[in-house]
Design an enzyme around this catalytic site. Structure first.
Site, PDB file in Angstrom:
ATOM      1  N   MET A 190       0.834  -1.197   0.000  1.00 42.43           N
ATOM      2  CA  MET A 190       0.000   0.000   0.000  1.00 42.43           C
ATOM      3  C   MET A 190       0.875   1.257   0.000  1.00 42.43           C
ATOM      4  O   MET A 190       0.401   2.352   0.325  1.00 42.43           O
ATOM      5  CB  MET A 190      -0.957   0.005   1.196  1.00 42.43           C
ATOM      6  CG  MET A 190      -2.008  -1.090   1.109  1.00 42.43           C
ATOM      7  SD  MET A 190      -3.548  -0.711   1.985  1.00 42.43           S
ATOM      8  CE  MET A 190      -2.960  -0.456   3.652  1.00 42.43           C
TER       9      MET A 190
ATOM     10  N   SER B 237       6.649  -0.737  10.328  1.00 42.42           N
ATOM     11  CA  SER B 237       5.289  -0.567   9.832  1.00 42.42           C
ATOM     12  C   SER B 237       5.126   0.859   9.357  1.00 42.42           C
ATOM     13  O   SER B 237       5.701   1.795   9.947  1.00 42.42           O
ATOM     14  CB  SER B 237       4.272  -0.860  10.935  1.00 42.42           C
ATOM     15  OG  SER B 237       2.963  -0.477  10.541  1.00 42.42           O
TER      16      SER B 237
ATOM     17  N   GLN C 160     -10.313  -2.442   2.704  1.00 45.75           N
ATOM     18  CA  GLN C 160      -9.813  -3.063   3.925  1.00 45.75           C
ATOM     19  C   GLN C 160      -9.735  -2.097   5.101  1.00 45.75           C
ATOM     20  O   GLN C 160      -9.225  -2.441   6.160  1.00 45.75           O
ATOM     21  CB  GLN C 160      -8.459  -3.728   3.688  1.00 45.75           C
ATOM     22  CG  GLN C 160      -7.299  -2.795   3.391  1.00 45.75           C
ATOM     23  CD  GLN C 160      -6.068  -3.557   2.927  1.00 45.75           C
ATOM     24  OE1 GLN C 160      -6.032  -4.096   1.823  1.00 45.75           O
ATOM     25  NE2 GLN C 160      -5.041  -3.602   3.776  1.00 45.75           N
TER      26      GLN C 160
ATOM     27  N   LEU D  46       6.678   3.058   1.594  1.00 45.45           N
ATOM     28  CA  LEU D  46       7.609   1.934   1.709  1.00 45.45           C
ATOM     29  C   LEU D  46       8.690   2.195   2.749  1.00 45.45           C
ATOM     30  O   LEU D  46       9.177   3.313   2.920  1.00 45.45           O
ATOM     31  CB  LEU D  46       8.261   1.677   0.348  1.00 45.45           C
ATOM     32  CG  LEU D  46       7.297   1.382  -0.810  1.00 45.45           C
ATOM     33  CD1 LEU D  46       8.084   1.104  -2.087  1.00 45.45           C
ATOM     34  CD2 LEU D  46       6.371   0.214  -0.489  1.00 45.45           C
TER      35      LEU D  46
ATOM     36  N   GLY E  29      11.162  -2.861   5.586  1.00 44.96           N
ATOM     37  CA  GLY E  29      10.436  -4.128   5.544  1.00 44.96           C
ATOM     38  C   GLY E  29       9.920  -4.453   4.153  1.00 44.96           C
ATOM     39  O   GLY E  29      10.030  -5.586   3.674  1.00 44.96           O
ATOM     40  N   HIS E  30       9.344  -3.445   3.479  1.00 47.84           N
ATOM     41  CA  HIS E  30       8.896  -3.653   2.102  1.00 47.84           C
ATOM     42  C   HIS E  30      10.075  -3.972   1.182  1.00 47.84           C
ATOM     43  O   HIS E  30       9.987  -4.849   0.310  1.00 47.84           O
ATOM     44  CB  HIS E  30       8.196  -2.401   1.563  1.00 47.84           C
ATOM     45  CG  HIS E  30       6.936  -2.027   2.277  1.00 47.84           C
ATOM     46  ND1 HIS E  30       6.866  -0.937   3.104  1.00 47.84           N
ATOM     47  CD2 HIS E  30       5.709  -2.589   2.282  1.00 47.84           C
ATOM     48  CE1 HIS E  30       5.640  -0.831   3.579  1.00 47.84           C
ATOM     49  NE2 HIS E  30       4.916  -1.825   3.110  1.00 47.84           N
TER      50      HIS E  30
ATOM     51  N   GLY F 195       4.832  -9.891   3.890  1.00 46.53           N
ATOM     52  CA  GLY F 195       5.542  -9.849   5.156  1.00 46.53           C
ATOM     53  C   GLY F 195       4.847 -10.669   6.230  1.00 46.53           C
ATOM     54  O   GLY F 195       3.615 -10.711   6.302  1.00 46.53           O
TER      55      GLY F 195
END
Length: 283
Positions: A29, A188, A60, A32, A35-36, A146
């Site tokens: 989404m 996150s 969502q 970034l 983690g991405h 992830g």
């Protein structure tokens, strides 16, 4: 890197990539972070070409959630992906993904229930629906997600298996281990919402989870460890704890204590920010 925003342009772009090798998809989404990018690097190791999608999926988000506030930084994200050697960026508008009159929803029973599914009604329907569409739009050979969103990963795997999607087998949906900050907090996009004081408090989440896991591994019963974990988080400065549960990692069935495959799942809130994490209890 080729950036496309319409299905009319996407299909020839993906066909050209698939004609010269395997294609991996990393759905995101945006906003970034490292983690991405870890997902992208895993994808580059596994496939000849990598496509990344950036789409803030309205289906969502709940009525009182942060759709409008969710960070959007397409230019910066695009630059990061260019450096990582991504071949294709799929960045559609909501109208392109859900055209006028769109009326279809995918619901995955079982693994979507409880945990985040209990606190965010309809969330995993939105996740399953958009990921199904992304798989059908891009038609990848392999896809990467992830493990921080472990329940999401379980929902996607079940959905792909049940609907015989275009990936060659469910093992083609790969989970990538959580990337953490130096103090252990799982990376996150929502970490950006935290003030400096809240960010310091947030470090208690992985720390107290590790302490709880040590007690469980030593044989302490879950019915005493989990309430104690909740209390420690509240004492550390969290405003509320949505859940602290032990579940089996494969099917997310609740478990009464530490056993092979068991994971600890926690969701807790600081101000308006909801943080989630999970860790293995027994490998």
């Amino acid at each position: 890197m080729h950036t496309v925003t319409t299905l009319a342009d996407l299909r020839p772009a993906t066909e050209a990539l698939r004609a010269s090798g395997t294609l991996a998809l990393v759905p995101t989404m945006g906003a970034l972070h490292e983690g991405h990018l870890a997902l992208v690097r895993e994808a580059r190791e596994a496939a000849d070409h990598v496509a990344v999608s950036i789409f803030v999926n309205p289906r969502q988000f709940g009525a009182n959630e942060d759709l409008d506030a969710y960070p959007r930084q397409l230019a910066l994200d695009s630059a990061l992906l260019e450096v990582e050697g991504v071949g294709l960026l799929w960045a559609p508008s909501p109208e392109e993904v859900y055209p006028q009159g769109y009326a279809t929803n995918i619901s995955v029973a079982g693994v979507s229930e409880g945990l985040c599914g209990a606190d965010r009604p309809g969330h995993f329907d939105g996740v399953a629906t958009v990921v199904c569409k992304l798989f059908n739009q891009v038609r990848p050979d392999i896809a990467f997600f992830g493990e921080k969103d472990w329940q999401q990963l379980a929902v996607i795997r079940r959905m792909a298996r049940d609907l015989d999607l275009t990936l060659p087998h469910v093992e083609a949906i790969h989970g990538v281990p959580i990337v953490r900050e130096a103090d252990g907090l799982a990376m996150s996009s929502r970490n950006a919402y935290l003030s400096a004081d809240q960010r310091a408090t947030a470090a208690a989440l992985p720390r107290e989870m590790r302490a709880a896991i040590a007690r469980l591994a030593a044989g302490d019963p879950a019915h005493s460890v989990l309430p104690a974990l909740t209390g420690e988080l509240l004492e550390a400065g969290f405003d509320s704890v949505d859940y602290a549960e032990l579940r089996h990692g494969d099917n997310l069935a609740p478990t009464a204590g530490a056993a092979p495959g068991t994971r600890l799942f926690v969701a807790a809130r600081i101000g308006g920010t909801r943080l989630i994490d999970n860790m293995p209890v027994v490998g």
